[in-house]
Write an enzyme that holds these catalytic residues in place. Sequence first.
Site, PDB file in Angstrom:
ATOM      1  N   TYR A 245       2.574  -7.985  16.076  1.00 22.69           N
ATOM      2  CA  TYR A 245       2.927  -6.815  15.265  1.00 22.69           C
ATOM      3  C   TYR A 245       3.580  -5.753  16.156  1.00 22.69           C
ATOM      4  O   TYR A 245       4.650  -5.235  15.841  1.00 22.69           O
ATOM      5  CB  TYR A 245       1.657  -6.270  14.614  1.00 22.69           C
ATOM      6  CG  TYR A 245       1.856  -5.086  13.701  1.00 22.69           C
ATOM      7  CD1 TYR A 245       2.563  -5.212  12.510  1.00 22.69           C
ATOM      8  CD2 TYR A 245       1.312  -3.836  14.014  1.00 22.69           C
ATOM      9  CE1 TYR A 245       2.716  -4.119  11.651  1.00 22.69           C
ATOM     10  CE2 TYR A 245       1.461  -2.749  13.163  1.00 22.69           C
ATOM     11  CZ  TYR A 245       2.159  -2.899  11.981  1.00 22.69           C
ATOM     12  OH  TYR A 245       2.305  -1.821  11.140  1.00 22.69           O
TER      13      TYR A 245
ATOM     14  N   LYS B 203       7.303  -4.115  16.262  1.00 26.20           N
ATOM     15  CA  LYS B 203       7.486  -2.675  16.025  1.00 26.20           C
ATOM     16  C   LYS B 203       8.313  -2.033  17.150  1.00 26.20           C
ATOM     17  O   LYS B 203       9.206  -1.234  16.881  1.00 26.20           O
ATOM     18  CB  LYS B 203       6.128  -1.976  15.866  1.00 26.20           C
ATOM     19  CG  LYS B 203       5.456  -2.271  14.532  1.00 26.20           C
ATOM     20  CD  LYS B 203       6.303  -1.804  13.351  1.00 26.20           C
ATOM     21  CE  LYS B 203       5.714  -2.134  12.008  1.00 26.20           C
ATOM     22  NZ  LYS B 203       6.626  -1.891  10.885  1.00 26.20           N
TER      23      LYS B 203
ATOM     24  N   GLN C 127       0.837  -1.203   0.000  1.00 24.64           N
ATOM     25  CA  GLN C 127       0.000   0.000   0.000  1.00 24.64           C
ATOM     26  C   GLN C 127       0.880   1.264   0.000  1.00 24.64           C
ATOM     27  O   GLN C 127       0.629   2.194  -0.770  1.00 24.64           O
ATOM     28  CB  GLN C 127      -0.920   0.014   1.237  1.00 24.64           C
ATOM     29  CG  GLN C 127      -1.917   1.159   1.223  1.00 24.64           C
ATOM     30  CD  GLN C 127      -2.622   1.388   2.568  1.00 24.64           C
ATOM     31  OE1 GLN C 127      -2.278   0.757   3.578  1.00 24.64           O
ATOM     32  NE2 GLN C 127      -3.580   2.280   2.593  1.00 24.64           N
TER      33      GLN C 127
ATOM     34  N   ILE D 262      -3.190   4.271   7.494  1.00 29.50           N
ATOM     35  CA  ILE D 262      -2.992   5.056   6.271  1.00 29.50           C
ATOM     36  C   ILE D 262      -4.162   4.815   5.309  1.00 29.50           C
ATOM     37  O   ILE D 262      -4.484   3.662   4.998  1.00 29.50           O
ATOM     38  CB  ILE D 262      -1.665   4.676   5.563  1.00 29.50           C
ATOM     39  CG1 ILE D 262      -0.468   4.785   6.531  1.00 29.50           C
ATOM     40  CG2 ILE D 262      -1.449   5.537   4.329  1.00 29.50           C
ATOM     41  CD1 ILE D 262      -0.164   6.160   7.035  1.00 29.50           C
TER      42      ILE D 262
ATOM     43  N   ASP E 108      10.596  -6.323  -4.086  1.00 31.91           N
ATOM     44  CA  ASP E 108       9.538  -7.007  -3.331  1.00 31.91           C
ATOM     45  C   ASP E 108       9.717  -8.504  -3.547  1.00 31.91           C
ATOM     46  O   ASP E 108      10.577  -8.928  -4.334  1.00 31.91           O
ATOM     47  CB  ASP E 108       8.145  -6.551  -3.830  1.00 31.91           C
ATOM     48  CG  ASP E 108       7.062  -6.693  -2.751  1.00 31.91           C
ATOM     49  OD1 ASP E 108       6.767  -7.832  -2.344  1.00 31.91           O
ATOM     50  OD2 ASP E 108       6.520  -5.665  -2.308  1.00 31.91           O
TER      51      ASP E 108
HETATM   52  N1  LIG Z   1      -0.520   0.865   5.890  1.00 27.50           N
HETATM   53  C1  LIG Z   1      -0.647   1.286   7.133  1.00 27.50           C
HETATM   54  O1  LIG Z   1      -1.744   1.707   7.548  1.00 27.50           O
HETATM   55  C2  LIG Z   1       0.557   1.302   8.047  1.00 27.50           C
HETATM   56  C3  LIG Z   1       0.440   1.904   9.310  1.00 27.50           C
HETATM   57  C4  LIG Z   1       1.527   1.898  10.176  1.00 27.50           C
HETATM   58  C5  LIG Z   1       2.729   1.344   9.773  1.00 27.50           C
HETATM   59  N2  LIG Z   1       2.826   0.773   8.526  1.00 27.50           N
HETATM   60  C6  LIG Z   1       4.110   0.152   8.171  1.00 27.50           C
HETATM   61  O2  LIG Z   1       4.539   0.589   6.889  1.00 27.50           O
HETATM   62  C7  LIG Z   1       5.238  -0.475   6.224  1.00 27.50           C
HETATM   63  C8  LIG Z   1       4.615  -0.744   4.876  1.00 27.50           C
HETATM   64  O3  LIG Z   1       3.253  -1.031   5.066  1.00 27.50           O
HETATM   65  P1  LIG Z   1       2.229  -1.305   3.855  1.00 27.50           P
HETATM   66  O4  LIG Z   1       0.907  -0.838   4.334  1.00 27.50           O
HETATM   67  O5  LIG Z   1       2.761  -0.815   2.580  1.00 27.50           O
HETATM   68  O6  LIG Z   1       2.206  -2.905   3.894  1.00 27.50           O
HETATM   69  P2  LIG Z   1       1.682  -3.931   2.764  1.00 27.50           P
HETATM   70  O7  LIG Z   1       1.289  -5.175   3.451  1.00 27.50           O
HETATM   71  O8  LIG Z   1       0.681  -3.240   1.885  1.00 27.50           O
HETATM   72  O9  LIG Z   1       3.008  -4.175   1.917  1.00 27.50           O
HETATM   73  C9  LIG Z   1       4.113  -4.891   2.421  1.00 27.50           C
HETATM   74  C10 LIG Z   1       4.902  -5.416   1.237  1.00 27.50           C
HETATM   75  O10 LIG Z   1       5.985  -6.190   1.760  1.00 27.50           O
HETATM   76  C11 LIG Z   1       6.172  -7.299   0.904  1.00 27.50           C
HETATM   77  N3  LIG Z   1       6.890  -8.360   1.648  1.00 27.50           N
HETATM   78  C12 LIG Z   1       6.379  -9.265   2.511  1.00 27.50           C
HETATM   79  N4  LIG Z   1       7.354 -10.070   2.962  1.00 27.50           N
HETATM   80  C13 LIG Z   1       8.506  -9.651   2.375  1.00 27.50           C
HETATM   81  C14 LIG Z   1       9.860 -10.064   2.432  1.00 27.50           C
HETATM   82  N5  LIG Z   1      10.241 -11.116   3.188  1.00 27.50           N
HETATM   83  N6  LIG Z   1      10.772  -9.396   1.706  1.00 27.50           N
HETATM   84  C15 LIG Z   1      10.412  -8.351   0.923  1.00 27.50           C
HETATM   85  N7  LIG Z   1       9.146  -7.899   0.816  1.00 27.50           N
HETATM   86  C16 LIG Z   1       8.208  -8.558   1.539  1.00 27.50           C
HETATM   87  C17 LIG Z   1       4.765  -7.708   0.469  1.00 27.50           C
HETATM   88  O11 LIG Z   1       4.789  -8.464  -0.735  1.00 27.50           O
HETATM   89  C18 LIG Z   1       4.094  -6.334   0.309  1.00 27.50           C
HETATM   90  O12 LIG Z   1       4.170  -5.870  -1.020  1.00 27.50           O
HETATM   91  C19 LIG Z   1       5.199  -1.676   7.200  1.00 27.50           C
HETATM   92  O13 LIG Z   1       6.370  -1.680   7.981  1.00 27.50           O
HETATM   93  C20 LIG Z   1       4.008  -1.353   8.085  1.00 27.50           C
HETATM   94  O14 LIG Z   1       4.116  -1.966   9.344  1.00 27.50           O
HETATM   95  C21 LIG Z   1       1.767   0.738   7.671  1.00 27.50           C
END
Ligand SMILES: NC(=O)c1ccc[n+]([C@@H]2O[C@H](COP(=O)([O-])OP(=O)(O)OC[C@H]3O[C@@H](n4cnc5c(N)ncnc54)[C@H](O)[C@@H]3O)[C@@H](O)[C@H]2O)c1
Length: 316
Positions: free
Chosen positions: A139, A143, A12, A169, A34
């Site tokens: 989680y 974190k 995302q 987000i 990825d």
């Molecule tokens: N989206 C939110 O609301 C939110 C809120 C707080 C924190 N975050 C943090 O932001 C970061 C990104 O979040 P996001 O929403 O884009 O997550 P997401 O789940 O949409 O995307 C994560 C990506 O990581 C990839 N992935 C999984 N395992 C992997 C590996 N071993 N090696 C490489 N890639 C791998 C997945 O294929 C995916 O494309 C994360 O650390 C998340 O904890 C997100």
Amino acid sequence: MEKILVTGALGQIGSELVPILRERYGVDRVVASDVRMPPRGDDGPFEFVDGTNPRQVQDVVQRHSIDTIYHLAALLSAIAEQKPQVAWEINMGSLYQVLEVARRNRCAVFVPSSIGAFGPSTPKDDTPQDTLQRPTTMYGVTKVAGELLCDYYHHRFGVDTRGVRFPGIISHGAPPGGGTTDYAVEIFYEAIRHRHYTCFLKPDSRLDMMYMPDAMKAAIEVMEADTGRLVHRNAFNVTAMNFTPEEIAAEIRRHIPGFVIDYKVDRVRQAIADSWPHSLDDSAAREEWGWQPTFDLASMTRDMLENLERKLQVDI
Ligand SMILES: NC(=O)c1ccc[n+]([C@@H]2O[C@H](COP(=O)([O-])OP(=O)(O)OC[C@H]3O[C@@H](n4cnc5c(N)ncnc54)[C@H](O)[C@@H]3O)[C@@H](O)[C@H]2O)c1
């Protein structure tokens, strides 16, 4: 000139961050990566990199002369509760490998933490920057440990680690990856398609949120901030708004008058939401690097509906 690697780039956040970084620093200076393959037609360098694999991380950093890593690969809160062992392996395993490669290759690293790094004993309102962190989810455990590990790599090895604690987000691009705040994205799709949404959280569950353009701004600004002004460095509280399902539904109803919300509470995700803060105090980010969000609930809702109307080709 910077050369940037983004891990987890198809998620995302990454799918929106990569184009913005490419616009800012140049297409060839931003390598997306990825464990999935990118959709056809995506331009710009892409590498298959499993963040938990030290050889793959080291190889891509060396081959592309990377000096900055945006490390986004992770499992999100709801998925991590379903698969806690895998979540530990991916979230901690990939962070450790990225930090080690950053140490050896002198890279700067951006790592997003989350409101999930807090727990039931954390003060819920105006949650301070420095406070109790005893999360009850896997989680959250990864974190908090991640925040500490980033601090450690900075003070022990001098790695330029930086990060923010993102709230939920909201975006109209790639779908969210299985978090507790996903309802605040799904509600827009369902409001436009069916004028009806069944929410998995209770009507009065108040959580911090942020619209994607502000999340991008936070990630880039903290990385570009003057090092001398940073006291906290990693895990800055950042927020833009907080609301409940009831309140966002009321805001959507201002644009779609017939919109109906009802509730079928998911026990696991409700328990996670209940353990998180209602509203963060982000004054440290404001003081140390000038953090200032652009979108509030009203302007985010208007923009989401306009963009999704175009994307789904439905008149509202
Ligand atoms: N989206 C939110 O609301 C939110 C809120 C707080 C924190 N975050 C943090 O932001 C970061 C990104 O979040 P996001 O929403 O884009 O997550 P997401 O789940 O949409 O995307 C994560 C990506 O990581 C990839 N992935 C999984 N395992 C992997 C590996 N071993 N090696 C490489 N890639 C791998 C997945 O294929 C995916 O494309 C994360 O650390 C998340 O904890 C997100």
